[in-house]
Design a protein around this motif. Structure first.
Motif, mmCIF file in Angstrom:
data_model
loop_
_atom_site.group_PDB
_atom_site.id
_atom_site.type_symbol
_atom_site.label_atom_id
_atom_site.label_comp_id
_atom_site.label_asym_id
_atom_site.label_seq_id
_atom_site.Cartn_x
_atom_site.Cartn_y
_atom_site.Cartn_z
ATOM 1 N N ILE A 131 0.858 -1.189 0.000
ATOM 2 C CA ILE A 131 0.000 0.000 0.000
ATOM 3 C C ILE A 131 0.894 1.238 0.000
ATOM 4 O O ILE A 131 1.799 1.366 0.832
ATOM 5 C CB ILE A 131 -0.922 0.017 1.232
ATOM 6 C CG1 ILE A 131 -1.837 -1.213 1.203
ATOM 7 C CG2 ILE A 131 -1.750 1.302 1.271
ATOM 8 C CD1 ILE A 131 -2.737 -1.339 2.414
ATOM 9 N N LEU A 132 0.641 2.128 -0.946
ATOM 10 C CA LEU A 132 1.406 3.370 -1.055
ATOM 11 C C LEU A 132 0.671 4.490 -0.331
ATOM 12 O O LEU A 132 -0.495 4.765 -0.609
ATOM 13 C CB LEU A 132 1.609 3.737 -2.526
ATOM 14 C CG LEU A 132 2.261 5.091 -2.813
ATOM 15 C CD1 LEU A 132 3.665 5.171 -2.211
ATOM 16 C CD2 LEU A 132 2.295 5.360 -4.320
ATOM 17 N N ILE A 133 1.368 5.131 0.609
ATOM 18 C CA ILE A 133 0.810 6.264 1.356
ATOM 19 C C ILE A 133 1.416 7.546 0.792
ATOM 20 O O ILE A 133 2.637 7.693 0.733
ATOM 21 C CB ILE A 133 1.153 6.158 2.856
ATOM 22 C CG1 ILE A 133 0.638 4.829 3.427
ATOM 23 C CG2 ILE A 133 0.577 7.336 3.626
ATOM 24 C CD1 ILE A 133 1.230 4.489 4.786
ATOM 25 N N VAL A 134 0.557 8.462 0.355
ATOM 26 C CA VAL A 134 1.031 9.724 -0.214
ATOM 27 C C VAL A 134 0.469 10.872 0.623
ATOM 28 O O VAL A 134 -0.732 11.162 0.588
ATOM 29 C CB VAL A 134 0.608 9.883 -1.695
ATOM 30 C CG1 VAL A 134 1.281 11.117 -2.299
ATOM 31 C CG2 VAL A 134 0.940 8.635 -2.503
ATOM 32 N N LYS A 194 2.574 -4.501 3.532
ATOM 33 C CA LYS A 194 3.812 -3.769 3.240
ATOM 34 C C LYS A 194 3.430 -2.344 2.870
ATOM 35 O O LYS A 194 2.432 -2.133 2.178
ATOM 36 C CB LYS A 194 4.560 -4.423 2.074
ATOM 37 C CG LYS A 194 5.147 -5.788 2.401
ATOM 38 C CD LYS A 194 6.130 -6.241 1.303
ATOM 39 C CE LYS A 194 5.426 -6.356 -0.038
ATOM 40 N NZ LYS A 194 6.350 -6.868 -1.078
ATOM 41 N N THR A 195 4.213 -1.387 3.314
ATOM 42 C CA THR A 195 3.905 0.005 2.993
ATOM 43 C C THR A 195 5.099 0.690 2.344
ATOM 44 O O THR A 195 6.254 0.357 2.627
ATOM 45 C CB THR A 195 3.510 0.802 4.248
ATOM 46 O OG1 THR A 195 4.579 0.751 5.199
ATOM 47 C CG2 THR A 195 2.246 0.241 4.869
ATOM 48 N N ARG A 196 4.759 1.636 1.476
ATOM 49 C CA ARG A 196 5.757 2.546 0.950
ATOM 50 C C ARG A 196 5.160 3.931 1.069
ATOM 51 O O ARG A 196 3.924 4.098 1.033
ATOM 52 C CB ARG A 196 6.121 2.223 -0.510
ATOM 53 C CG ARG A 196 6.700 0.816 -0.677
ATOM 54 C CD ARG A 196 7.342 0.613 -2.021
ATOM 55 N NE ARG A 196 8.553 1.415 -2.162
ATOM 56 C CZ ARG A 196 9.356 1.380 -3.238
ATOM 57 N NH1 ARG A 196 9.067 0.576 -4.250
ATOM 58 N NH2 ARG A 196 10.430 2.136 -3.306
ATOM 59 N N SER A 197 5.983 4.944 1.203
ATOM 60 C CA SER A 197 5.441 6.284 1.441
ATOM 61 C C SER A 197 6.123 7.324 0.563
ATOM 62 O O SER A 197 7.275 7.178 0.173
ATOM 63 C CB SER A 197 5.598 6.669 2.909
ATOM 64 O OG SER A 197 6.963 6.653 3.282
ATOM 65 N N ILE A 247 1.904 10.006 7.798
ATOM 66 C CA ILE A 247 2.520 8.817 7.200
ATOM 67 C C ILE A 247 2.866 7.803 8.287
ATOM 68 O O ILE A 247 2.574 6.606 8.162
ATOM 69 C CB ILE A 247 3.777 9.199 6.391
ATOM 70 C CG1 ILE A 247 3.372 9.972 5.123
ATOM 71 C CG2 ILE A 247 4.575 7.956 6.015
ATOM 72 C CD1 ILE A 247 4.541 10.474 4.297
ATOM 73 N N MET A 248 3.459 8.282 9.353
ATOM 74 C CA MET A 248 3.874 7.383 10.442
ATOM 75 C C MET A 248 2.672 6.669 11.062
ATOM 76 O O MET A 248 2.725 5.467 11.350
ATOM 77 C CB MET A 248 4.635 8.170 11.510
ATOM 78 C CG MET A 248 6.022 8.620 11.061
ATOM 79 S SD MET A 248 6.814 9.721 12.271
ATOM 80 C CE MET A 248 6.914 8.628 13.691
ATOM 81 N N LEU A 249 1.589 7.409 11.252
ATOM 82 C CA LEU A 249 0.404 6.824 11.864
ATOM 83 C C LEU A 249 -0.218 5.767 10.952
ATOM 84 O O LEU A 249 -0.586 4.673 11.409
ATOM 85 C CB LEU A 249 -0.610 7.921 12.180
ATOM 86 C CG LEU A 249 -1.890 7.492 12.919
ATOM 87 C CD1 LEU A 249 -1.555 6.729 14.194
ATOM 88 C CD2 LEU A 249 -2.746 8.704 13.229
#
Length: 320
Positions: free
Chosen positions: A11-14, A34-37, A21-23
């Protein structure tokens, strides 16, 4: 989606704020995703080019390109248009929410967000996304099976028709090399794609139709219609039918069995008329040079002059 499946989900957080982002990372990590930001649309684009995410959590207010514009870019790209986008924003306006859905967002979560709400909505839309991907893959496989079956049926019909054509041929007729007619018909048809008049207008399906008809061109049209009914519409079958019905027509219309002339004669029929005539002349004892000379004399009379000029131009490639 179980935890093991979650580990294969990115999941991409923008968002342009580290705290958000941290939360979100903490919530999604607890579910096994899995996350990417990224803190900007440009950074997000670089990440997507590196690895396609399964979902995007997207803020609206960002420094370079806003969330709406970025979502629109994703939806216009065939490689990313199916990725579910959930807007996560502090915007309170219903208009903002409505706009998010209009441009392709699947959901809208207002900040400050509830942890349970994030978990539920992310899980729900990922399940929908996975089900849609599975359905599309199943449809692709089904279409592939249907295509293979259709191809096998077509090949079997061609085989039977070729055998029927051979059995029904008149023993008194001049024995022609059907392979030469087939190859020369294909060659002439392919060459049309490189002419000013027909450039890039000749499809592979049309070429296949001309090729099929090359070896069954003289079969009784009634027999052909038994195998290929009117509800079987395709460029391939239309081209082969045109040859079987009309390849005996003459360009100037004199003596044409169906009374057609000029461009009213289907293109496929005009092509095979030339390749069949060349084979007849060669098998009757004429040399290649004599056959071409005779056909030049019939240019604009028996044969389409444009096609005849092209046939002469590719003379060295013609089989005999």
């Amino acid at each position: 989606m179980d935890r093991e499946e979650s580990r294969d989900t990115t999941i991409l957080i923008v968002d342009d704020l580290d705290v958000n982002i941290m939360l979100l990372e903490e919530i999604l990590d607890s579910l096994g995703y899995k996350t990417r930001s990224a803190m900007s649309a440009k950074e997000a684009t670089d990440i997507i080019n590196d690895e396609l995410p399964h979902m995007v959590l997207l803020d609206i207010m960002m420094p370079d390109i806003n969330g709406y514009e970025f979502c629109q870019m994703l939806k216009e790209n065939p490689h990313t248009r199916d990725i579910p986008v959930i807007f996560v924003s502090a915007a309170e306006s219903d208009d903002e929410r409505e706009k998010a859905f209009e441009i392709g967002g699947v959901d809208f979560i207002r900040k400050p967000f509830d942890v349970t709400e994030i978990k539920t909505r992310v899980s729900t839309h990922l399940n929908i996304y996975n089900l849609r991907q599975e359905l599309e893959e199943n449809n692709r496989k089904l279409n592939q099976v249907i295509s293979e079956q259709s191809k096998n049926i077509l090949n079997e019909k061609k085989r039977i028709l070729k055998n029927l054509a051979a059995l029904s041929s008149d023993e008194d007729e001049l024995p022609l090399d059907n392979d030469n007619i087939v190859k020369n018909s294909r060659m002439l048809t392919q060459a049309l794609n490189f002419t000013d008049k027909y450039e890039n207008k000749i499809s592979e399906a049309f070429i296949d139709g001309v090729e099929i008809a090359g070896s069954i061109r003289n079969i009784d049209p009634k027999i052909y219609k038994i195998f290929f009914t009117d509800d079987e519409k395709s460029p391939t079958l239309q081209a082969s039918a045109d040859v079987i019905y009309y390849h005996k027509e003459r360009w100037d219309g004199t003596g044409s069995p169906n009374g057609l002339s000029g461009d009213d004669i289907p293109l496929a029929a005009r092509i095979v008329a030339i390749t069949e005539a060349f084979e007849i002349y060669v098998k009757s004892g004429l040399s290649r040079e004599e056959a071409f000379s005779k056909m030049k004399d019939e240019r604009g009379v028996a044969f389409d002059p444009y096609l005849m000029d092209l046939f002469i131009k590719i003379e060295k490639q013609i089989k005999s």
